[in-house]
Design an enzyme around this catalytic site. Sequence first.
Site, PDB file in Angstrom:
ATOM      1  N   LYS A  28      58.583  56.536  15.037  1.00 13.92           N
ATOM      2  CA  LYS A  28      58.935  57.750  15.827  1.00 13.92           C
ATOM      3  C   LYS A  28      60.561  57.999  15.718  1.00 13.92           C
ATOM      4  CE  LYS A  28      58.370  57.930  20.251  1.00 13.92           C
ATOM      5  NZ  LYS A  28      57.501  57.910  21.553  1.00 13.92           N
ATOM      6  N   LYS A  89      49.246  59.495  15.825  1.00 18.02           N
ATOM      7  CA  LYS A  89      49.353  60.051  17.165  1.00 18.02           C
ATOM      8  C   LYS A  89      49.739  61.407  17.129  1.00 18.02           C
ATOM      9  CE  LYS A  89      51.833  57.646  19.801  1.00 18.02           C
ATOM     10  NZ  LYS A  89      53.437  57.051  20.416  1.00 18.02           N
TER      11      LYS A  89
END
Length: 234
Positions: A28, A89
Amino acid sequence: MTRLLASVASLEELTLAARGGADILDLKDPKTGALGAWPLDGIVRAVDTARQWLIRAPLSATVGDLPMVPAAVTRRVAETSACGVEYVKIGLFPSGDPVGCVAALAPEARRGTRIVAVLFADLWTDPGTLLPDIAKAGFAGAMLDTAGKASGGLLRHKTKDELARFLAQARGYGLLTGLAGSLRLDDIPALLPLAPDYLGFRTALCAGADRGSALDPAALAAVRDAVPEQPLTG
Protein backbone atom coordinates in the site's frame (compact mmCIF):
# COMPACT_ATOMS: atom_id res chain seq x y z
CA MET A 1 -6.46 -16.23 16.51
CA THR A 2 -5.68 -12.73 15.38
CA ARG A 3 -2.81 -12.13 12.96
CA LEU A 4 -0.74 -9.05 12.19
CA LEU A 5 -1.06 -7.32 8.83
CA ALA A 6 1.68 -4.80 8.08
CA SER A 7 1.23 -2.29 5.27
CA VAL A 8 4.46 -1.64 3.39
CA ALA A 9 5.33 1.09 0.90
CA SER A 10 8.53 -0.24 -0.69
CA LEU A 11 10.52 -3.39 -1.35
CA GLU A 12 12.82 -2.45 1.53
CA GLU A 13 9.84 -2.24 3.88
CA LEU A 14 8.50 -5.51 2.51
CA THR A 15 11.68 -7.28 3.56
CA LEU A 16 11.76 -5.48 6.91
CA ALA A 17 8.17 -6.43 7.73
CA ALA A 18 8.77 -10.04 6.71
CA ARG A 19 11.85 -10.26 8.93
CA GLY A 20 9.89 -8.61 11.72
CA GLY A 21 7.33 -11.40 11.70
CA ALA A 22 4.29 -9.86 10.01
CA ASP A 23 1.69 -12.52 9.20
CA ILE A 24 0.34 -10.69 6.12
CA LEU A 25 2.35 -8.26 3.98
CA ASP A 26 0.10 -5.56 2.55
CA LEU A 27 1.35 -3.53 -0.42
CA LYS A 28 0.00 0.00 0.00
CA ASP A 29 1.18 3.52 -0.80
CA PRO A 30 0.14 5.68 2.18
CA LYS A 31 0.99 8.90 0.35
CA THR A 32 -1.71 8.45 -2.29
CA GLY A 33 -4.83 7.82 -0.22
CA ALA A 34 -6.39 5.55 2.35
CA LEU A 35 -5.81 2.60 0.02
CA GLY A 36 -3.11 4.05 -2.20
CA ALA A 37 -1.96 1.46 -4.73
CA TRP A 38 1.52 0.39 -5.74
CA PRO A 39 2.13 0.54 -9.50
CA LEU A 40 1.48 -2.83 -11.11
CA ASP A 41 5.13 -3.39 -12.03
CA GLY A 42 6.05 -2.72 -8.40
CA ILE A 43 3.57 -5.35 -7.23
CA VAL A 44 5.14 -7.85 -9.65
CA ARG A 45 8.59 -7.07 -8.24
CA ALA A 46 7.31 -7.55 -4.71
CA VAL A 47 5.81 -10.92 -5.60
CA ASP A 48 9.05 -11.98 -7.31
CA THR A 49 11.04 -10.87 -4.26
CA ALA A 50 8.83 -12.78 -1.82
CA ARG A 51 8.96 -15.93 -3.93
CA GLN A 52 12.69 -16.13 -3.30
CA TRP A 53 12.12 -16.59 0.43
CA LEU A 54 11.95 -20.12 1.82
CA ILE A 55 9.11 -19.16 4.14
CA ARG A 56 6.90 -16.18 3.43
CA ALA A 57 3.71 -14.53 4.57
CA PRO A 58 0.88 -14.02 2.08
CA LEU A 59 0.86 -10.78 0.12
CA SER A 60 -2.14 -8.50 -0.27
CA ALA A 61 -2.36 -5.42 -2.48
CA THR A 62 -4.70 -2.48 -2.50
CA VAL A 63 -6.13 -1.12 -5.75
CA GLY A 64 -6.27 2.56 -4.83
CA ASP A 65 -9.12 4.86 -3.83
CA LEU A 66 -11.21 4.18 -6.90
CA PRO A 67 -14.55 5.74 -7.83
CA MET A 68 -17.40 3.31 -7.44
CA VAL A 69 -17.71 2.62 -11.17
CA PRO A 70 -18.04 -1.15 -11.81
CA ALA A 71 -15.98 -1.26 -15.02
CA ALA A 72 -13.05 0.66 -13.52
CA VAL A 73 -13.08 -1.39 -10.32
CA THR A 74 -13.23 -4.78 -12.02
CA ARG A 75 -10.42 -3.85 -14.40
CA ARG A 76 -8.08 -2.77 -11.64
CA VAL A 77 -8.87 -5.77 -9.43
CA ALA A 78 -8.16 -8.14 -12.34
CA GLU A 79 -4.90 -6.36 -13.16
CA THR A 80 -3.77 -6.49 -9.54
CA SER A 81 -4.69 -10.15 -9.14
CA ALA A 82 -2.70 -11.00 -12.28
CA CYS A 83 0.43 -9.73 -10.52
CA GLY A 84 0.35 -12.81 -8.27
CA VAL A 85 -0.68 -11.55 -4.82
CA GLU A 86 -2.82 -13.78 -2.60
CA TYR A 87 -5.38 -11.10 -1.71
CA VAL A 88 -6.70 -8.00 -3.51
CA LYS A 89 -8.22 -5.27 -1.33
CA ILE A 90 -10.89 -2.97 -2.74
CA GLY A 91 -12.27 0.02 -0.83
CA LEU A 92 -16.04 0.44 -0.98
CA PHE A 93 -17.23 4.04 -0.70
CA PRO A 94 -20.85 5.14 -0.15
CA SER A 95 -20.84 7.45 -3.17
CA GLY A 96 -21.31 6.07 -6.67
CA ASP A 97 -22.40 2.45 -7.09
CA PRO A 98 -20.72 0.27 -4.45
CA VAL A 99 -23.37 -2.45 -4.73
CA GLY A 100 -22.90 -2.58 -8.48
CA CYS A 101 -19.12 -2.80 -8.03
CA VAL A 102 -19.49 -5.74 -5.66
CA ALA A 103 -21.79 -7.57 -8.07
CA ALA A 104 -19.47 -6.88 -11.01
CA LEU A 105 -16.59 -8.51 -9.13
CA ALA A 106 -18.39 -11.84 -8.72
CA PRO A 107 -16.93 -13.33 -11.95
CA GLU A 108 -13.44 -12.36 -10.80
CA ALA A 109 -14.04 -14.06 -7.46
CA ARG A 110 -15.26 -17.19 -9.27
CA ARG A 111 -11.99 -17.22 -11.22
CA GLY A 112 -10.17 -17.57 -7.92
CA THR A 113 -9.25 -13.99 -7.01
CA ARG A 114 -9.40 -13.63 -3.24
CA ILE A 115 -11.02 -10.22 -2.89
CA VAL A 116 -11.24 -8.40 0.44
CA ALA A 117 -13.79 -5.61 0.78
CA VAL A 118 -12.59 -2.61 2.78
CA LEU A 119 -15.43 -0.66 4.39
CA PHE A 120 -14.71 2.67 6.02
CA ALA A 121 -15.93 3.21 9.57
CA ASP A 122 -15.88 6.99 9.17
CA LEU A 123 -17.99 6.94 6.00
CA TRP A 124 -20.54 4.14 6.52
CA THR A 125 -23.14 4.45 9.27
CA ASP A 126 -23.76 0.70 9.11
CA PRO A 127 -21.15 -1.03 6.95
CA GLY A 128 -22.72 -4.38 7.74
CA THR A 129 -25.52 -3.64 5.28
CA LEU A 130 -23.17 -4.55 2.40
CA LEU A 131 -22.05 -7.87 3.85
CA PRO A 132 -24.81 -9.98 2.22
CA ASP A 133 -23.84 -8.65 -1.22
CA ILE A 134 -20.13 -9.15 -0.49
CA ALA A 135 -20.69 -12.75 0.54
CA LYS A 136 -23.01 -13.47 -2.39
CA ALA A 137 -20.34 -12.19 -4.81
CA GLY A 138 -17.84 -14.69 -3.40
CA PHE A 139 -15.43 -12.30 -1.74
CA ALA A 140 -12.83 -13.83 0.56
CA GLY A 141 -13.14 -11.26 3.31
CA ALA A 142 -14.39 -7.95 4.65
CA MET A 143 -12.66 -5.50 6.94
CA LEU A 144 -13.22 -2.14 8.59
CA ASP A 145 -10.73 0.69 8.09
CA THR A 146 -10.85 4.49 8.10
CA ALA A 147 -10.70 6.74 5.05
CA GLY A 148 -9.73 10.01 6.73
CA LYS A 149 -6.52 9.29 8.58
CA ALA A 150 -6.48 12.76 10.16
CA SER A 151 -9.90 12.27 11.76
CA GLY A 152 -8.83 9.73 14.35
CA GLY A 153 -8.51 5.99 14.56
CA LEU A 154 -11.07 3.22 14.24
CA LEU A 155 -12.23 3.36 17.85
CA ARG A 156 -13.10 7.02 17.46
CA HIS A 157 -15.67 6.13 14.80
CA LYS A 158 -17.11 2.83 16.02
CA THR A 159 -17.66 1.46 19.50
CA LYS A 160 -16.39 -1.96 20.48
CA ASP A 161 -19.99 -3.22 20.38
CA GLU A 162 -20.40 -1.96 16.80
CA LEU A 163 -17.12 -3.59 15.79
CA ALA A 164 -18.13 -6.86 17.44
CA ARG A 165 -21.45 -6.81 15.59
CA PHE A 166 -19.74 -6.23 12.23
CA LEU A 167 -17.26 -9.05 12.87
CA ALA A 168 -20.01 -11.44 13.93
CA GLN A 169 -22.01 -10.66 10.79
CA ALA A 170 -18.97 -11.16 8.56
CA ARG A 171 -18.06 -14.44 10.25
CA GLY A 172 -21.63 -15.59 9.79
CA TYR A 173 -21.11 -15.28 6.05
CA GLY A 174 -17.83 -17.20 6.21
CA LEU A 175 -15.70 -14.14 5.47
CA LEU A 176 -12.16 -13.47 6.61
CA THR A 177 -12.37 -10.50 8.99
CA GLY A 178 -10.04 -7.61 9.74
CA LEU A 179 -9.82 -4.31 11.58
CA ALA A 180 -7.55 -1.39 10.73
CA GLY A 181 -7.62 2.40 10.70
CA SER A 182 -4.77 4.33 12.33
CA LEU A 183 -4.57 1.69 15.05
CA ARG A 184 -2.19 2.42 17.90
CA LEU A 185 -0.25 0.06 20.11
CA ASP A 186 -2.56 0.79 23.02
CA ASP A 187 -5.64 -0.11 20.92
CA ILE A 188 -4.54 -3.74 20.71
CA PRO A 189 -5.74 -4.88 24.17
CA ALA A 190 -9.22 -3.55 23.39
CA LEU A 191 -9.41 -5.13 19.94
CA LEU A 192 -7.87 -8.57 20.50
CA PRO A 193 -10.87 -9.87 22.52
CA LEU A 194 -13.06 -9.16 19.47
CA ALA A 195 -11.02 -11.85 17.67
CA PRO A 196 -10.76 -10.45 14.13
CA ASP A 197 -8.75 -12.68 11.82
CA TYR A 198 -6.20 -9.89 11.55
CA LEU A 199 -5.39 -6.40 12.74
CA GLY A 200 -3.89 -4.06 10.14
CA PHE A 201 -1.23 -1.50 10.93
CA ARG A 202 0.70 1.25 9.20
CA THR A 203 0.84 4.32 11.44
CA ALA A 204 1.86 2.39 14.56
CA LEU A 205 4.73 0.75 12.67
CA CYS A 206 6.32 3.99 11.47
CA ALA A 207 8.82 6.36 13.00
CA GLY A 208 7.02 9.06 14.96
CA ALA A 209 3.67 7.38 14.26
CA ASP A 210 3.72 9.10 10.86
CA ARG A 211 2.18 6.75 8.29
CA GLY A 212 4.08 8.48 5.51
CA SER A 213 7.47 7.87 7.08
CA ALA A 214 9.50 4.66 6.93
CA LEU A 215 8.76 1.55 8.92
CA ASP A 216 10.56 1.51 12.27
CA PRO A 217 11.87 -1.95 13.30
CA ALA A 218 11.42 -1.12 17.00
CA ALA A 219 7.81 -0.05 16.49
CA LEU A 220 7.13 -3.17 14.43
CA ALA A 221 8.64 -5.33 17.17
CA ALA A 222 6.42 -3.69 19.80
CA VAL A 223 3.27 -4.38 17.78
CA ARG A 224 4.43 -7.90 16.99
CA ASP A 225 4.93 -8.57 20.70
CA ALA A 226 1.42 -7.31 21.42
CA VAL A 227 -0.29 -9.50 18.80
CA PRO A 228 0.46 -13.17 19.50
CA GLU A 229 2.13 -14.67 16.45
CA GLN A 230 0.05 -17.17 14.50
CA PRO A 231 0.52 -18.83 11.11
CA LEU A 232 -1.99 -17.89 8.38
CA THR A 233 -4.04 -20.91 7.37
CA GLY A 234 -7.18 -19.34 5.95
